[in-house]
Design an enzyme around this catalytic site. Sequence first.
Site, PDB file in Angstrom:
ATOM      1  N   GLU A 191       0.818  -1.210   0.000  1.00 42.15           N
ATOM      2  CA  GLU A 191       0.000   0.000   0.000  1.00 42.15           C
ATOM      3  C   GLU A 191       0.858   1.269   0.000  1.00 42.15           C
ATOM      4  O   GLU A 191       0.556   2.221  -0.698  1.00 42.15           O
ATOM      5  CB  GLU A 191      -0.912  -0.023   1.238  1.00 42.15           C
ATOM      6  CG  GLU A 191      -1.777   1.197   1.425  1.00 42.15           C
ATOM      7  CD  GLU A 191      -2.925   1.299   0.430  1.00 42.15           C
ATOM      8  OE1 GLU A 191      -3.144   0.317  -0.319  1.00 42.15           O
ATOM      9  OE2 GLU A 191      -3.571   2.360   0.396  1.00 42.15           O
ATOM     10  N   ASP A 192       1.923   1.270   0.771  1.00 39.85           N
ATOM     11  CA  ASP A 192       2.625   2.529   1.036  1.00 39.85           C
ATOM     12  C   ASP A 192       3.986   2.681   0.358  1.00 39.85           C
ATOM     13  O   ASP A 192       4.620   3.716   0.496  1.00 39.85           O
ATOM     14  CB  ASP A 192       2.835   2.708   2.554  1.00 39.85           C
ATOM     15  CG  ASP A 192       1.515   2.863   3.298  1.00 39.85           C
ATOM     16  OD1 ASP A 192       0.502   3.148   2.637  1.00 39.85           O
ATOM     17  OD2 ASP A 192       1.494   2.693   4.531  1.00 39.85           O
TER      18      ASP A 192
END
Length: 497
Positions: free
Chosen positions: A76-77
Amino acid sequence: MMRHYELIERVQRYKPDVNEALLNKAYVYAMKKHGDQRRASGAPYFSHPLEVAAILADMRLDEATIAAALLHDTIEDTTATREEIDAMFGPDIGRLVDGLTKLKKIDLVSKKAEQAENLRKLLLAIAEDVRVLLVKLADRLHNMRTLDHVPEAKRLRIAEETMDIYAPLAGRMGMQDMREELEELAFRHINPDAHRTVTERLKETIARNVGVIAEIEKSLMTLFDKYKLRALVKSRQKKPWSVFRKMESKGLSFEQLSDIFGFRVMVETIEDCYRALGAIHSTWPMVPGRFKDYISTPKQNDYRSLHTTIVGPSRQRVELQIRTFAMDSIAEFGVAAHSIYKDHGDSADLFNGHQISKDTNAYGWLRKTIAQLAEGDSPEDFLENTKLELFQDQVFCFTPKGLLIALPKGATPIDFAYAVHTGLGDSCVGAKINGRMMPVITELKNGDEVEIVPAKGQVPPAAWETDRRHRQGARRHPPRHAHGDPQAIFRPRPAHP
Ligand code: MN
């Protein structure tokens, strides 16, 4: 920040043959990927997945779970991809990280219709592998522990989501410690004043009773010595949130609570539980109506224990829980304790030789819930069914035409009337519950059918039920009113249960 070798050491303590290379690789990969990202507190971002991994190591989970925890925010990051993680760590860990990435996008304090769909996604992700839930809960726990650094509006949302969804889910899966800590942290942010007051009162009470607590502990140990029982006695105190909830729900003052502290007796075997109980009951009188045997009849979430209240050595009421060490692990770790079995089927000695069936109530509940998904229930059906079991602090009632109205537990026909329509609330003078006239202050129970009787001469708002159906189509929130926040879910009543 915790050091890598400390994490490895923690895992080695319960799993000497841990795949160290795997954890090293996950550690280095996640650290590089997060690079110089920072958390809201200013700490290096990587401290977060590392702490999440440490929480799971304390729960004695397998290395795939620990590795997934280290990697849980990478897709996600950072620039990491599922393919890359599959290739480096294998599809098992890849799937776990992927499941966690999907969960990250789920917002559970959204509009009801979306909430239903999101809760469904959450449970589907868990269904694939219960370890996804364990990492998610550990992730939430660490975020809650460090919530002070987050901007206020976001903080409140996260705290509410924790109180409404994650804490009950942890409890439903039998993880009491996790549940209590999540509730405690959420309570602190949702209602800081009440939290401060209750916490201080609790501290005072405990301080006043230090002598009594020590005395009771000593009396119990002396008694068990006499009966040649090997036992461990621990005093425990009620948590601020459960004190507050009890005061609110029963309308009690702090002074009226009798169960601020209690004792836990842990022994080796089930027979010893009953022997300890016998020793206690034949020494001090028991308080009638308080004895419960959750060993012969475990709770839904697999909780097992004997509960009793006695009039203790200094004439005060003392609450006792008696259980084996194995039951204590289950009460603490819930499904996580079971998952130790799943991964290391041969390590039954961890639980003093007691064979614990994997076919547990908590898993059973999860399976049943998932089966409903497979049957293609509508999201609203699904939310209703799941909430009935998950949110025991709510009560679900029906209008005569079969619309479902969800209310906070303890709600009365007046709350019901207001939840349906402000006009109906204002004109409410009586109520039929399941066809019988009842006082308007009667506490409603799950499944009650409620018909509101309006005052003479006052016409109930025209065709309000049609009105509600219209609203449902428009996916609007029910009105908020003075009697709490009824979270109405509008749908036709299912074919009779
Ligand atoms: Mn995270």
